[in-house]
Design an enzyme around this catalytic site. Sequence first.
Site, short mmCIF file in Angstrom:
data_model
loop_
_atom_site.label_atom_id
_atom_site.label_comp_id
_atom_site.label_asym_id
_atom_site.label_seq_id
_atom_site.Cartn_x
_atom_site.Cartn_y
_atom_site.Cartn_z
N PRO A 91 -16.38 -95.27 19.16
CA PRO A 91 -17.80 -95.11 19.52
C PRO A 91 -18.81 -95.29 18.39
O PRO A 91 -19.47 -94.35 17.96
CB PRO A 91 -17.84 -93.68 20.06
CG PRO A 91 -16.77 -92.98 19.30
CD PRO A 91 -15.68 -94.00 19.12
N CYS A 92 -18.96 -96.52 17.93
CA CYS A 92 -19.93 -96.80 16.87
C CYS A 92 -21.36 -96.57 17.35
O CYS A 92 -22.26 -96.39 16.53
CB CYS A 92 -19.74 -98.22 16.33
SG CYS A 92 -19.78 -99.50 17.58
#
Length: 157
Positions: free
Chosen positions: A120-121
Amino acid sequence: METCIINSPLGFIKIVGDEDGVNSVSILNSEEKITDIIPIELEDCVIQLNEYFEGSRKQFDLKLNAQGTDFQKKVWKQLAQIPYGKTTSYLELSKQLGDVKAIRAVANANGKNPLWIIVPCHRIIGSDGSLTGYAGGLHRKKWLLDHENPYKQLSLF
């Protein structure tokens, strides 16, 4: 290597992988033909992404096989530890990795993350709380953060 294209609320998603795991998940900026028959190696990924978008999945449980440098993999592993509905900054991520001076390298590795949503950047924001650059576009980043926000705000307009 197997490939499939699925549709999502944010556009078309391309998934690539094989029996060793998912290599990449990326958002496409063009309309593509949706894959009719999902390769067996990618079925779990498709199911879990659909569950995520439906709001019933908060954590992914997939065999991953992203290609990158050792440093990039270290950053991606740390990104994967950010809980659903939470955010952190590049500075905090650098501190967690043990080198506050590596902030630019951390940001660069974050930008090269090949596993969109799964790693989850999008949960990385500026130290001042602002939305910062995002390969998928800031409108998608905002949508993802709103989607994961446990406190849904109703719009008056």
